[in-house]
Motif scaffolding. Structure first.
Motif, mmCIF file in Angstrom:
data_model
loop_
_atom_site.group_PDB
_atom_site.id
_atom_site.type_symbol
_atom_site.label_atom_id
_atom_site.label_comp_id
_atom_site.label_asym_id
_atom_site.label_seq_id
_atom_site.Cartn_x
_atom_site.Cartn_y
_atom_site.Cartn_z
ATOM 1 N N TYR A 1 42.663 2.381 77.652
ATOM 2 C CA TYR A 1 42.384 0.731 77.457
ATOM 3 C C TYR A 1 41.713 0.051 78.398
ATOM 4 N N PHE A 2 41.739 0.614 79.830
ATOM 5 C CA PHE A 2 40.854 -0.108 80.682
ATOM 6 C C PHE A 2 39.338 0.282 80.723
ATOM 7 N N PHE A 3 39.112 1.850 80.006
ATOM 8 C CA PHE A 3 37.853 1.978 79.729
ATOM 9 C C PHE A 3 37.141 0.893 78.735
ATOM 10 N N GLY A 4 37.912 0.551 77.693
ATOM 11 C CA GLY A 4 37.721 -0.305 76.673
ATOM 12 C C GLY A 4 37.177 -1.723 77.213
ATOM 13 N N ILE A 5 37.986 -2.071 78.105
ATOM 14 C CA ILE A 5 37.483 -3.411 78.634
ATOM 15 C C ILE A 5 36.813 -3.467 79.940
ATOM 16 N N GLY A 6 36.484 -2.139 80.162
ATOM 17 C CA GLY A 6 35.254 -2.028 81.318
ATOM 18 C C GLY A 6 35.855 -2.344 82.685
ATOM 19 N N SER A 7 37.006 -2.220 82.811
ATOM 20 C CA SER A 7 37.595 -2.673 84.254
ATOM 21 C C SER A 7 38.032 -1.501 85.213
ATOM 22 N N GLY A 8 37.358 -0.819 86.097
ATOM 23 C CA GLY A 8 37.846 0.163 86.768
ATOM 24 C C GLY A 8 38.719 -0.443 87.951
ATOM 25 N N TYR A 9 38.463 -1.651 88.210
ATOM 26 C CA TYR A 9 39.412 -2.260 89.227
ATOM 27 C C TYR A 9 41.026 -2.305 88.671
ATOM 28 N N TYR A 10 41.236 -2.751 87.430
ATOM 29 C CA TYR A 10 42.546 -2.848 87.113
ATOM 30 C C TYR A 10 42.931 -1.549 86.554
ATOM 31 N N MET A 11 42.119 -0.571 86.221
ATOM 32 C CA MET A 11 42.866 0.664 86.038
ATOM 33 C C MET A 11 43.218 1.337 87.304
ATOM 34 N N PHE A 12 42.557 1.014 88.418
ATOM 35 C CA PHE A 12 43.117 1.576 89.735
ATOM 36 C C PHE A 12 44.350 0.879 90.150
ATOM 37 N N LYS A 13 44.616 -0.503 89.831
ATOM 38 C CA LYS A 13 45.682 -1.220 90.134
ATOM 39 C C LYS A 13 46.899 -0.604 89.169
ATOM 40 N N TYR A 14 46.382 -0.515 87.813
ATOM 41 C CA TYR A 14 47.494 0.178 87.175
ATOM 42 C C TYR A 14 48.089 1.304 87.881
ATOM 43 N N VAL A 15 47.326 2.306 88.240
ATOM 44 C CA VAL A 15 47.766 3.653 88.692
ATOM 45 C C VAL A 15 48.731 3.277 89.898
ATOM 46 N N GLU A 16 48.119 2.295 90.765
ATOM 47 C CA GLU A 16 48.854 1.897 92.032
ATOM 48 C C GLU A 16 50.330 1.378 91.702
ATOM 49 N N HIS A 17 50.373 0.567 90.865
ATOM 50 C CA HIS A 17 51.551 -0.186 90.132
ATOM 51 C C HIS A 17 52.707 0.814 89.619
ATOM 52 N N GLU A 18 51.982 1.531 88.680
ATOM 53 C CA GLU A 18 52.995 2.750 87.890
ATOM 54 C C GLU A 18 53.404 3.786 88.560
ATOM 55 N N PHE A 19 52.637 4.229 89.598
ATOM 56 C CA PHE A 19 52.839 5.592 90.206
ATOM 57 C C PHE A 19 53.089 5.633 91.831
ATOM 58 N N PHE A 20 52.378 4.620 92.381
ATOM 59 C CA PHE A 20 52.589 4.617 93.973
ATOM 60 C C PHE A 20 53.481 3.371 94.416
ATOM 61 N N HIS A 21 53.871 2.367 93.688
ATOM 62 C CA HIS A 21 54.270 1.251 94.031
ATOM 63 C C HIS A 21 55.833 1.204 93.465
ATOM 64 N N THR A 22 56.266 1.942 92.854
ATOM 65 C CA THR A 22 57.401 1.798 91.935
ATOM 66 C C THR A 22 58.589 2.286 93.043
ATOM 67 N N LYS A 23 59.770 1.553 92.726
ATOM 68 C CA LYS A 23 61.159 1.714 93.522
ATOM 69 C C LYS A 23 62.107 2.342 92.505
ATOM 70 N N ASP A 24 62.959 3.179 93.297
ATOM 71 C CA ASP A 24 64.144 3.732 92.431
ATOM 72 C C ASP A 24 63.823 4.591 91.430
ATOM 73 N N LYS A 25 62.782 5.357 91.907
ATOM 74 C CA LYS A 25 62.272 6.705 91.154
ATOM 75 C C LYS A 25 61.824 6.305 89.542
ATOM 76 N N ARG A 26 61.581 4.971 89.346
ATOM 77 C CA ARG A 26 61.254 4.539 88.028
ATOM 78 C C ARG A 26 59.724 4.713 87.800
ATOM 79 N N PHE B 1 58.109 10.772 92.985
ATOM 80 C CA PHE B 1 57.530 11.777 94.123
ATOM 81 C C PHE B 1 56.359 11.211 94.475
ATOM 82 N N LEU B 2 55.311 10.539 93.788
ATOM 83 C CA LEU B 2 54.420 9.820 94.159
ATOM 84 C C LEU B 2 54.581 8.507 94.982
ATOM 85 N N THR B 3 55.581 7.953 94.999
ATOM 86 C CA THR B 3 55.706 6.585 95.447
ATOM 87 C C THR B 3 55.395 6.576 97.037
ATOM 88 N N ARG B 4 54.704 5.686 97.279
ATOM 89 C CA ARG B 4 54.139 5.470 98.677
ATOM 90 C C ARG B 4 54.751 3.861 99.395
#
Length: 620
Positions: A384-409, A415-418
């Motif tokens: 979807y982020f390719f569709g709206i042309g936003s690499g910035y929010y694609m990066f933020k999505y990955v950050e929020h969904e994979f690296f900044h989650t708590k309780d293994k959610r 395992f990727l949470t930082r």
């Protein structure tokens, strides 16, 4: 060509796609102006509202500032409420201004449909906006905290009962998130998770009716296994402050009902004087044009177009994006005098997540469940982020969904949470930095001079005697023993530094081809040799100082990989590769210059490229 004013009302999925398409097409055409009006200064990722409501991600994870999406485009942003559309004068009237248009796109989307059920507006919570998600989340947290200290069992149980009306995408995904959040809510408030009761209440005989039954049944079985009470054939007839009444006469004591039962057209359009269809949606033809007014297009959830008799465009993200693109294409065709294109819906499937770790999906005929279903949903969101042309929010999505989650959610179970402390990586960072200083220093002064000077502390003064004859930096000798440079270096390779037994016995053919392109002549080889000395010392100093440590570690890995492929690196110097990978965790933010430099650059570069975020935009 006369000037053309295009006005788009609504910055949802459809409106953003239409604006992006038009901005790209008319990028260099000063005769065309594009204005995007929305009551908010941001675009909301509506499909992930449940994640905010149930505290998987923070509220800003689904809020995309419009300036960041449209900066450096010709789209003018206006934050305002539209009060009237004057079709005769072709004017959009807002609370704070007027906007003339030659082409108008209506994309305000929908709103919750309570079907006239008493008490919904007063006592239920909806989940149709960013504000709704934040409000529901705060209510749940406060209610559980208060219930934990209540002594009366009946009152306490009612407060800890959370009911969801509706079993579509939103309702089931909210239930899935609540299953996972329940553990954290209980722990934070010192109660048992079993004390929290979850209900899904559906008026129809089955749930998830947009899915095939076998997929819906898997989702239902998962929820039942997790203790969710699913009531089917159970229409709600009234919602009260502390209870819900069902048609069967049953009463469910609860202080929280999330109403996700249906969608209708945005009520703002009632005064637009346009013909409506089911649920108040505005009728359009195959080109997404209003059936009554020229140059007026309707897109997204607001548009009613029957692709087949009795089967209107679905109110899903793919349809919103495609209707927005179709309208944009036809406005372009109108302005350029070309033939219009009819809408052709191409839907690739549906995906429903039940929390971060389980989901069901039907994608292009493939029926998925569990981990794979949620993985596919993440991939679709990233696309979807390719569709709206936003690499910035694609990066933020990955950050929020994979690296900044708590309780293994998340799908990787945490395992990727930082969220770890990088203090303990500081000694390793300095050690790797010293490694590169030693490597660069030996090449700069020459191996003989460096070995003599570092043999004991008393000999360190040897470095002030000047650079040795075998220095990589000033010598005319090429120290890299490459076959195509052999004639130029045959007399000198014997003087090169001693190398440990290399990992590779010879350079791979494909990499030798690359090296020959990079260093085709002895002169170029000497230049690259000297640059390598400078870069090695620079990497060492950067790591020691904690400056641009992520880039420095990428360079460290790159150099060592290159030395390995050129058959120059021995096993004794492999260790900095995993060490550099480990140091790509922001190690420079602790006792390093990155603590000040990186935030400063992010702020300045962000404002330069994306512009400054505002609560209200008034572009002209």
């Amino acid at each position: 060509m006369a000037n053309k004013d295009i006005v788009i009302i609504g910055a949802g999925y459809a409106g953003v796609h239409a604006a992006k398409k038009l901005a790209k097409k008319f990028k260099k055409d000063d005769s065309v102006s594009i204005t995007l009006i929305d009551r908010h200064s941001y675009h909301t990722m509506m499909t992930e509202l449940h994640e905010v409501a149930a505290h998987r991600v923070e509220p800003d994870a689904i809020q995309f500032d419009l300036r960041k999406l449209f900066n450096r485009t010709k789209v003018n942003l206006v934050t305002d409420n539209v009060t009237k559309v004057d079709h005769d004068s072709k004017v959009v009237v807002t609370e704070n201004g007027k906007f003339n248009y030659d082409h108008l796109i209506l994309g305000m989307g929908g709103e919750p449909n309570d079907f006239g059920t008493p008490g919904v507006g007063e006592h239920a919570f909806t989940l149709w906006s960013w504000e709704d998600a934040v409000k529901l989340r705060e209510h749940i947290e406060k209610t559980v905290a208060k219930a934990a200290t209540v002594h009366d069992d009946a009152t306490r149980q009612a407060m800890l009962t959370f009911a969801i009306c509706g079993s579509g995408f939103t309702g089931i995904e909210l239930a899935g998130e609540m299953i996972e959040w329940r553990e954290r809510l209980a722990k934070n408030n010192k109660i048992d998770p079993e004390d929290i009761t979850l209900y899904v209440i559906e008026a129809a005989p089955t749930i998830l009716n947009m899915l095939e039954r076998k997929d819906a049944d898997k989702a239902e079985a998962y929820m039942l296994k997790k203790g969710v009470k699913i009531l089917k054939d159970s229409p709600i007839v009234e919602v009260k402050e502390k209870e819900v009444l069902l048609k069967s006469g049953e009463t469910i004591p609860t202080h929280t009902l999330a109403w996700t039962a249906g969608v209708k057209a945005n009520s703002d359009t009632e005064d637009y004087g346009m013909e409506t269809a089911r649920a108040g949606r505005l009728k359009v033809n195959a080109y997404m044009e209003s059936e009554e007014y020229d140059n007026v297009y309707v897109i997204g959830d607001l548009a009613y177009y029957e692709e087949e008799p009795g089967k209107p465009t679905p109110q899903i993200v793919e349809a919103a994006e495609q209707t927005g693109t179709t309208a944009a294409k036809n406005i372009i065709a109108e302005i350029k005098g070309e033939e219009k294109v009819a809408y052709e819906g191409k839907y690739h499937g549906v995906m429903v997540s039940l929390g971060a770790r389980y989901g069901v999906a039907d994608v292009m005929g493939m029926h998925l469940s569990g981990w794979f279903a949620n993985f596919v949903k993440h991939m679709v969101n990233l696309y979807y982020f390719f569709g709206i042309g936003s690499g910035y929010y694609m990066f933020k999505y990955v950050e929020h969904e994979f690296f900044h989650t708590k309780d293994k959610r998340n799908i990787f179970r945490g395992f990727l949470t930082r969220y770890g402390n990088v203090l303990w990586s500081v000694p390793l960072r300095i050690y790797v930095g010293c490694f590169w200083l030693v490597e660069g220093g030996a090449k700069l002064w020459g191996y003989e001079r460096w070995e003599e000077a570092t043999s004991s502390l008393s000999n360190i003064g040897q470095l002030f005697r000047g650079i040795g004859e075998d220095s990589w930096f000033v010598s005319s000798t090429i120290q890299m023993d490459f076959d195509w440079l052999q004639d130029a270096t045959s007399a000198a390779t014997e003087d090169a530094g001693e190398w440990a037994t290399p990992i590779l016995s010879e350079m791979p053919g494909w990499f030798e081809w690359i090296m020959q392109i990079m260093m085709p002549t002895p002169e170029m080889a000497l230049f690259m040799q000297r640059m390598m000395v400078i870069l090695e010392i620079a990497v060492g100093l950067a790591l020691i100082a904690g400056l641009f440590t992520w880039l420095a570690n990428v360079a460290s890995i790159g150099f060592l990989a290159m030395f390995t492929l050129t058959a120059m690196l021995g096993w004794d110097k492999v260790w900095p590769i995993p060490a550099s990978i480990a140091l790509m965790n922001g190690s420079g933010r602790t006792f390093g210059l990155d603590y000040w430099v990186v935030p400063y650059i992010q702020q300045k570069a962000g404002r330069w490229w994306y512009g400054k975020e505002r609560a209200i935009y008034r572009d002209k």
